[in-house]
Structure formats: structure tokens, C-alpha cells
Motif scaffolding. Sequence first.
Motif, PDB file in Angstrom:
ATOM      1  N   PHE A   1       0.836  -1.202   0.000  1.00 14.08           N
ATOM      2  CA  PHE A   1       0.000   0.000   0.000  1.00 14.08           C
ATOM      3  C   PHE A   1       0.871   1.252   0.000  1.00 14.08           C
ATOM      4  O   PHE A   1       0.622   2.195  -0.757  1.00 14.08           O
ATOM      5  CB  PHE A   1      -0.935  -0.008   1.217  1.00 14.08           C
ATOM      6  N   GLY A   2       1.904   1.265   0.823  1.00 11.36           N
ATOM      7  CA  GLY A   2       2.811   2.404   0.874  1.00 11.36           C
ATOM      8  C   GLY A   2       3.552   2.620  -0.429  1.00 11.36           C
ATOM      9  O   GLY A   2       3.726   3.763  -0.874  1.00 11.36           O
ATOM     10  N   ASP A   3       3.993   1.537  -1.058  1.00 17.19           N
ATOM     11  CA  ASP A   3       4.684   1.652  -2.346  1.00 17.19           C
ATOM     12  C   ASP A   3       3.767   2.246  -3.412  1.00 17.19           C
ATOM     13  O   ASP A   3       4.174   3.122  -4.188  1.00 17.19           O
ATOM     14  CB  ASP A   3       5.180   0.284  -2.814  1.00 17.19           C
ATOM     15  N   ASN A   4       2.533   1.775  -3.459  1.00 20.10           N
ATOM     16  CA  ASN A   4       1.585   2.281  -4.446  1.00 20.10           C
ATOM     17  C   ASN A   4       1.197   3.725  -4.159  1.00 20.10           C
ATOM     18  O   ASN A   4       1.025   4.523  -5.092  1.00 20.10           O
ATOM     19  CB  ASN A   4       0.342   1.402  -4.505  1.00 20.10           C
ATOM     20  N   LEU A   5       1.068   4.081  -2.898  1.00 20.43           N
ATOM     21  CA  LEU A   5       0.765   5.454  -2.527  1.00 20.43           C
ATOM     22  C   LEU A   5       1.909   6.387  -2.925  1.00 20.43           C
ATOM     23  O   LEU A   5       1.680   7.487  -3.442  1.00 20.43           O
ATOM     24  CB  LEU A   5       0.492   5.546  -1.026  1.00 20.43           C
ATOM     25  N   THR A   6       3.145   5.938  -2.712  1.00 22.40           N
ATOM     26  CA  THR A   6       4.305   6.729  -3.100  1.00 22.40           C
ATOM     27  C   THR A   6       4.357   6.924  -4.612  1.00 22.40           C
ATOM     28  O   THR A   6       4.605   8.036  -5.095  1.00 22.40           O
ATOM     29  CB  THR A   6       5.605   6.053  -2.616  1.00 22.40           C
ATOM     30  N   ALA A   7       4.123   5.868  -5.368  1.00 21.38           N
ATOM     31  CA  ALA A   7       4.144   5.968  -6.827  1.00 21.38           C
ATOM     32  C   ALA A   7       3.064   6.919  -7.331  1.00 21.38           C
ATOM     33  O   ALA A   7       3.314   7.765  -8.202  1.00 21.38           O
ATOM     34  CB  ALA A   7       3.971   4.587  -7.455  1.00 21.38           C
ATOM     35  N   THR A   8       1.867   6.803  -6.767  1.00 23.31           N
ATOM     36  CA  THR A   8       0.772   7.685  -7.169  1.00 23.31           C
ATOM     37  C   THR A   8       1.095   9.135  -6.834  1.00 23.31           C
ATOM     38  O   THR A   8       0.867  10.044  -7.642  1.00 23.31           O
ATOM     39  CB  THR A   8      -0.534   7.262  -6.477  1.00 23.31           C
ATOM     40  N   THR A   9       1.650   9.357  -5.651  1.00 21.72           N
ATOM     41  CA  THR A   9       2.006  10.711  -5.235  1.00 21.72           C
ATOM     42  C   THR A   9       3.087  11.299  -6.137  1.00 21.72           C
ATOM     43  O   THR A   9       3.022  12.483  -6.509  1.00 21.72           O
ATOM     44  CB  THR A   9       2.482  10.696  -3.774  1.00 21.72           C
TER      45      THR A   9
ATOM     46  N   ILE B   1       6.188  12.334 -16.875  1.00 26.18           N
ATOM     47  CA  ILE B   1       5.469  11.259 -16.184  1.00 26.18           C
ATOM     48  C   ILE B   1       5.873   9.907 -16.778  1.00 26.18           C
ATOM     49  O   ILE B   1       6.121   8.947 -16.042  1.00 26.18           O
ATOM     50  CB  ILE B   1       3.948  11.468 -16.268  1.00 26.18           C
ATOM     51  N   ALA B   2       5.962   9.835 -18.081  1.00 25.87           N
ATOM     52  CA  ALA B   2       6.378   8.590 -18.732  1.00 25.87           C
ATOM     53  C   ALA B   2       7.797   8.216 -18.310  1.00 25.87           C
ATOM     54  O   ALA B   2       8.090   7.038 -18.066  1.00 25.87           O
ATOM     55  CB  ALA B   2       6.293   8.728 -20.244  1.00 25.87           C
ATOM     56  N   GLY B   3       8.675   9.217 -18.211  1.00 29.86           N
ATOM     57  CA  GLY B   3      10.043   8.959 -17.767  1.00 29.86           C
ATOM     58  C   GLY B   3      10.079   8.413 -16.347  1.00 29.86           C
ATOM     59  O   GLY B   3      10.854   7.501 -16.034  1.00 29.86           O
ATOM     60  N   LEU B   4       9.243   8.962 -15.484  1.00 32.70           N
ATOM     61  CA  LEU B   4       9.166   8.474 -14.108  1.00 32.70           C
ATOM     62  C   LEU B   4       8.685   7.031 -14.072  1.00 32.70           C
ATOM     63  O   LEU B   4       9.254   6.190 -13.370  1.00 32.70           O
ATOM     64  CB  LEU B   4       8.227   9.357 -13.284  1.00 32.70           C
TER      65      LEU B   4
ATOM     66  N   VAL C   1       8.830   4.787 -16.459  1.00 30.81           N
ATOM     67  CA  VAL C   1       9.875   3.923 -17.029  1.00 30.81           C
ATOM     68  C   VAL C   1      10.997   3.701 -16.016  1.00 30.81           C
ATOM     69  O   VAL C   1      11.494   2.583 -15.866  1.00 30.81           O
ATOM     70  CB  VAL C   1      10.422   4.525 -18.345  1.00 30.81           C
ATOM     71  N   ALA C   2      11.384   4.758 -15.296  1.00 30.88           N
ATOM     72  CA  ALA C   2      12.443   4.622 -14.293  1.00 30.88           C
ATOM     73  C   ALA C   2      12.021   3.670 -13.176  1.00 30.88           C
ATOM     74  O   ALA C   2      12.812   2.830 -12.734  1.00 30.88           O
ATOM     75  CB  ALA C   2      12.792   5.994 -13.721  1.00 30.88           C
ATOM     76  N   MET C   3      10.783   3.790 -12.727  1.00 25.93           N
ATOM     77  CA  MET C   3      10.308   2.891 -11.665  1.00 25.93           C
ATOM     78  C   MET C   3      10.223   1.452 -12.160  1.00 25.93           C
ATOM     79  O   MET C   3      10.599   0.519 -11.445  1.00 25.93           O
ATOM     80  CB  MET C   3       8.946   3.359 -11.141  1.00 25.93           C
ATOM     81  N   ALA C   4       9.749   1.262 -13.371  1.00 19.99           N
ATOM     82  CA  ALA C   4       9.611  -0.096 -13.914  1.00 19.99           C
ATOM     83  C   ALA C   4      10.971  -0.717 -14.199  1.00 19.99           C
ATOM     84  O   ALA C   4      11.192  -1.901 -13.935  1.00 19.99           O
ATOM     85  CB  ALA C   4       8.761  -0.071 -15.173  1.00 19.99           C
ATOM     86  N   SER C   5      11.899   0.079 -14.733  1.00 15.74           N
ATOM     87  CA  SER C   5      13.209  -0.482 -15.064  1.00 15.74           C
ATOM     88  C   SER C   5      13.985  -0.853 -13.802  1.00 15.74           C
ATOM     89  O   SER C   5      14.724  -1.835 -13.800  1.00 15.74           O
ATOM     90  CB  SER C   5      14.014   0.487 -15.933  1.00 15.74           C
TER      91      SER C   5
ATOM     92  N   VAL D   1      15.457  -4.543 -13.400  1.00 17.99           N
ATOM     93  CA  VAL D   1      16.897  -4.777 -13.244  1.00 17.99           C
ATOM     94  C   VAL D   1      17.197  -5.441 -11.904  1.00 17.99           C
ATOM     95  O   VAL D   1      17.853  -6.477 -11.847  1.00 17.99           O
ATOM     96  CB  VAL D   1      17.678  -3.448 -13.378  1.00 17.99           C
ATOM     97  N   PHE D   2      16.711  -4.844 -10.831  1.00 22.11           N
ATOM     98  CA  PHE D   2      17.052  -5.382  -9.515  1.00 22.11           C
ATOM     99  C   PHE D   2      16.234  -6.634  -9.192  1.00 22.11           C
ATOM    100  O   PHE D   2      16.692  -7.473  -8.410  1.00 22.11           O
ATOM    101  CB  PHE D   2      16.860  -4.309  -8.442  1.00 22.11           C
ATOM    102  N   GLY D   3      15.059  -6.764  -9.763  1.00 22.79           N
ATOM    103  CA  GLY D   3      14.258  -7.956  -9.525  1.00 22.79           C
ATOM    104  C   GLY D   3      14.885  -9.204 -10.127  1.00 22.79           C
ATOM    105  O   GLY D   3      14.823 -10.281  -9.542  1.00 22.79           O
ATOM    106  N   THR D   4      15.486  -9.050 -11.286  1.00 24.42           N
ATOM    107  CA  THR D   4      16.128 -10.218 -11.909  1.00 24.42           C
ATOM    108  C   THR D   4      17.401 -10.629 -11.159  1.00 24.42           C
ATOM    109  O   THR D   4      17.733 -11.811 -11.100  1.00 24.42           O
ATOM    110  CB  THR D   4      16.470  -9.944 -13.372  1.00 24.42           C
ATOM    111  N   ILE D   5      18.058  -9.653 -10.557  1.00 30.75           N
ATOM    112  CA  ILE D   5      19.283  -9.976  -9.800  1.00 30.75           C
ATOM    113  C   ILE D   5      18.937 -10.508  -8.427  1.00 30.75           C
ATOM    114  O   ILE D   5      19.470 -11.538  -7.989  1.00 30.75           O
ATOM    115  CB  ILE D   5      20.165  -8.703  -9.677  1.00 30.75           C
TER     116      ILE D   5
END
Length: 68
Positions: free
Chosen positions: A25-33, A48-51, A53-57, A61-65
Motif C-alpha cells: 500500500f505504501g509503495d503504491n501510494l508513493t508511486a501515485t504521489t 510522467i512517462a520517464g518516471l 519507465v524509471a520505476m519499472a526499469s 533490473v534489480f528484480g532479476t538480480i
Amino acid sequence: MSELRDLLKIRDFRFLWSAQVISDFGDNLTATTLIILIQRLTGSTVAIAGLIVAMASATLVFGTIAGV
């Protein structure tokens, strides 16, 4: 359904599950904010698209590692 009830009877699992729900919930609230803040500060959909993309990348990257 009975498996879920059996799991919820375990105190430590309830604590872990509750903590994960609060964290998500906190992660989603932060992303929305952040999206709203970027929109109000810049008014740019490219920013907004850059943000997003940065959050998704970062997740990719770190999820695969690090793994799940």
C-alpha cells in the motif's frame, strides 16, 4: 479456502502478511504521489512517462538480480 484459514491461524504468518500488505500500500501510494507531483510541477506527460519507465526499469533490473 480452508488452507487460507489454516495459514491465518499461524501468528507469524499473519504478521508477515499484514506487513506485506502495508508495504505494498505504501509503495503504491508513493508511486501515485510521485506521478501527481510530477504532473503538477511540470505538466509534462513525457516527464510522467520517464518516471514510470524509471520505476519499472528499477524493478526489472534489480528484480532479476535479487529475485522475488
